[in-house]
Design a protein around this motif. Sequence first.
Motif, short mmCIF file in Angstrom:
data_model
loop_
_atom_site.label_atom_id
_atom_site.label_comp_id
_atom_site.label_asym_id
_atom_site.label_seq_id
_atom_site.Cartn_x
_atom_site.Cartn_y
_atom_site.Cartn_z
N PRO A 28 0.80 -1.22 0.00
CA PRO A 28 0.00 0.00 0.00
C PRO A 28 0.84 1.28 0.00
N VAL A 29 0.25 2.33 -0.58
CA VAL A 29 0.84 3.67 -0.58
C VAL A 29 -0.25 4.65 -0.20
N LEU A 30 0.04 5.49 0.77
CA LEU A 30 -0.91 6.50 1.22
C LEU A 30 -0.44 7.88 0.79
N THR A 31 -1.30 8.62 0.12
CA THR A 31 -1.07 10.03 -0.17
C THR A 31 -1.93 10.83 0.80
N THR A 32 -1.31 11.58 1.69
CA THR A 32 -2.06 12.28 2.73
C THR A 32 -2.63 13.58 2.19
N ASP A 33 -3.57 14.12 2.94
CA ASP A 33 -4.17 15.39 2.54
C ASP A 33 -3.18 16.54 2.67
N GLU A 34 -2.02 16.28 3.27
CA GLU A 34 -0.95 17.28 3.34
C GLU A 34 0.03 17.13 2.19
N GLY A 35 -0.17 16.13 1.33
CA GLY A 35 0.71 15.93 0.19
C GLY A 35 1.86 14.98 0.44
N ARG A 36 1.91 14.36 1.61
CA ARG A 36 2.97 13.38 1.88
C ARG A 36 2.62 12.05 1.20
N VAL A 37 3.65 11.30 0.82
CA VAL A 37 3.46 9.99 0.22
C VAL A 37 4.18 8.97 1.11
N LEU A 38 3.41 8.03 1.66
CA LEU A 38 3.96 7.02 2.57
C LEU A 38 3.74 5.65 1.95
N ASP A 39 4.80 4.83 1.91
CA ASP A 39 4.63 3.47 1.39
C ASP A 39 4.97 2.46 2.47
N GLY A 40 4.22 1.39 2.47
CA GLY A 40 4.42 0.33 3.46
C GLY A 40 3.41 0.44 4.59
N SER A 41 2.86 -0.69 4.99
CA SER A 41 1.81 -0.69 5.99
C SER A 41 2.28 -0.16 7.34
N THR A 42 3.51 -0.45 7.73
CA THR A 42 3.97 0.02 9.04
C THR A 42 4.11 1.53 9.09
N ASP A 43 4.69 2.14 8.04
CA ASP A 43 4.82 3.60 8.02
C ASP A 43 3.45 4.26 7.98
N ILE A 44 2.52 3.67 7.25
CA ILE A 44 1.17 4.22 7.20
C ILE A 44 0.51 4.12 8.57
N ALA A 45 0.68 2.98 9.24
CA ALA A 45 0.09 2.81 10.57
C ALA A 45 0.70 3.78 11.58
N ARG A 46 2.01 3.99 11.50
CA ARG A 46 2.65 4.95 12.41
C ARG A 46 2.11 6.36 12.18
N TRP A 47 1.92 6.72 10.92
CA TRP A 47 1.36 8.03 10.60
C TRP A 47 -0.05 8.15 11.20
N ALA A 48 -0.85 7.11 11.02
CA ALA A 48 -2.22 7.13 11.55
C ALA A 48 -2.24 7.22 13.07
N ASP A 49 -1.25 6.62 13.71
CA ASP A 49 -1.22 6.58 15.17
C ASP A 49 -1.05 7.98 15.77
N GLY A 50 -0.51 8.91 14.99
CA GLY A 50 -0.34 10.28 15.48
C GLY A 50 -1.53 11.17 15.20
N ARG A 51 -2.60 10.58 14.64
CA ARG A 51 -3.77 11.35 14.25
C ARG A 51 -5.04 10.62 14.67
N GLY A 52 -6.15 11.29 14.52
CA GLY A 52 -7.42 10.64 14.78
C GLY A 52 -7.59 10.28 16.25
N ALA A 53 -8.33 9.22 16.47
CA ALA A 53 -8.61 8.76 17.83
C ALA A 53 -8.78 7.25 17.79
#
Length: 251
Positions: free
Chosen positions: A55-80
């Motif tokens: 997987p690759v995540l393009t965030t609403d801030e324009g960042r591009v993250l590849d790999g499930s672990t990096d995406i999960a780490r990014w998510a862990d700093g946001r939301g609830a």
Amino acid sequence: MNELLGLVFSPWTEKARWALDVRRIPYTFRHYQPLIGEPALRAKLRRLTGRVSVPVLTTDEGRVLDGSTDIARWADGRGAGPTLFPAEHEAEVARFIDLSERALSSGRARALSRMLADDEALAEMAPGPVRRAFGPLASRLGALGVRRTLRKYDGHTADGEAHRQTLVAALDELRATLARKTLVGAGPKTLLDSFTFADITMCQALVNVAPPAELKLGAASRRCFSDPDLGDRYADLIAWRDELYRAFRTS
């Protein structure tokens, strides 16, 4: 809006989706088409050579993250929601990520090798328009993609029994860890003090034993991903996985 590019049948994509969902991060999902979509993926990642995958995540801030672990780490700093990477358990989470990756890599090699002998499953690997246009020849196109994936991840060079032993060792370690845990309160056991990314990643280690119902697979592909002998041997772990899905997988 955040956009996740992935494969609906991929356990790596499922790790990313589960992390985003459990942290209540809004996103749109777009299905990646292997081969056809690779040039655009390389451009997105700015990686003209070497291996690329979703997987690759393009965030609403324009960042591009590849790999499930990096995406999960990014998510862990946001939301609830549950903290996926608690600081006090950083080393344990990393250990389970590594264990899951070993199990998944070996499981993928075994499943794809089985798929090469199953024309129906190979046809399911081809996109719908290709299946309709090429009919019986779709399985040959699917075989090209499967062989390419095996070459990409070096699965074609390894002994099938060695892959099985790697998967068994990972599942035995998972079982031993759960046996040491005491169930506190209602709900399923978790690998650490609470539900974390360790649970998400180890749930996917069972994909190539018995895929969860939530994974979008055709009937023939599901057959190739499954291992009935190991399914019987690890029925307790499959039940644990399914209980975690019911408790924590809401999307």
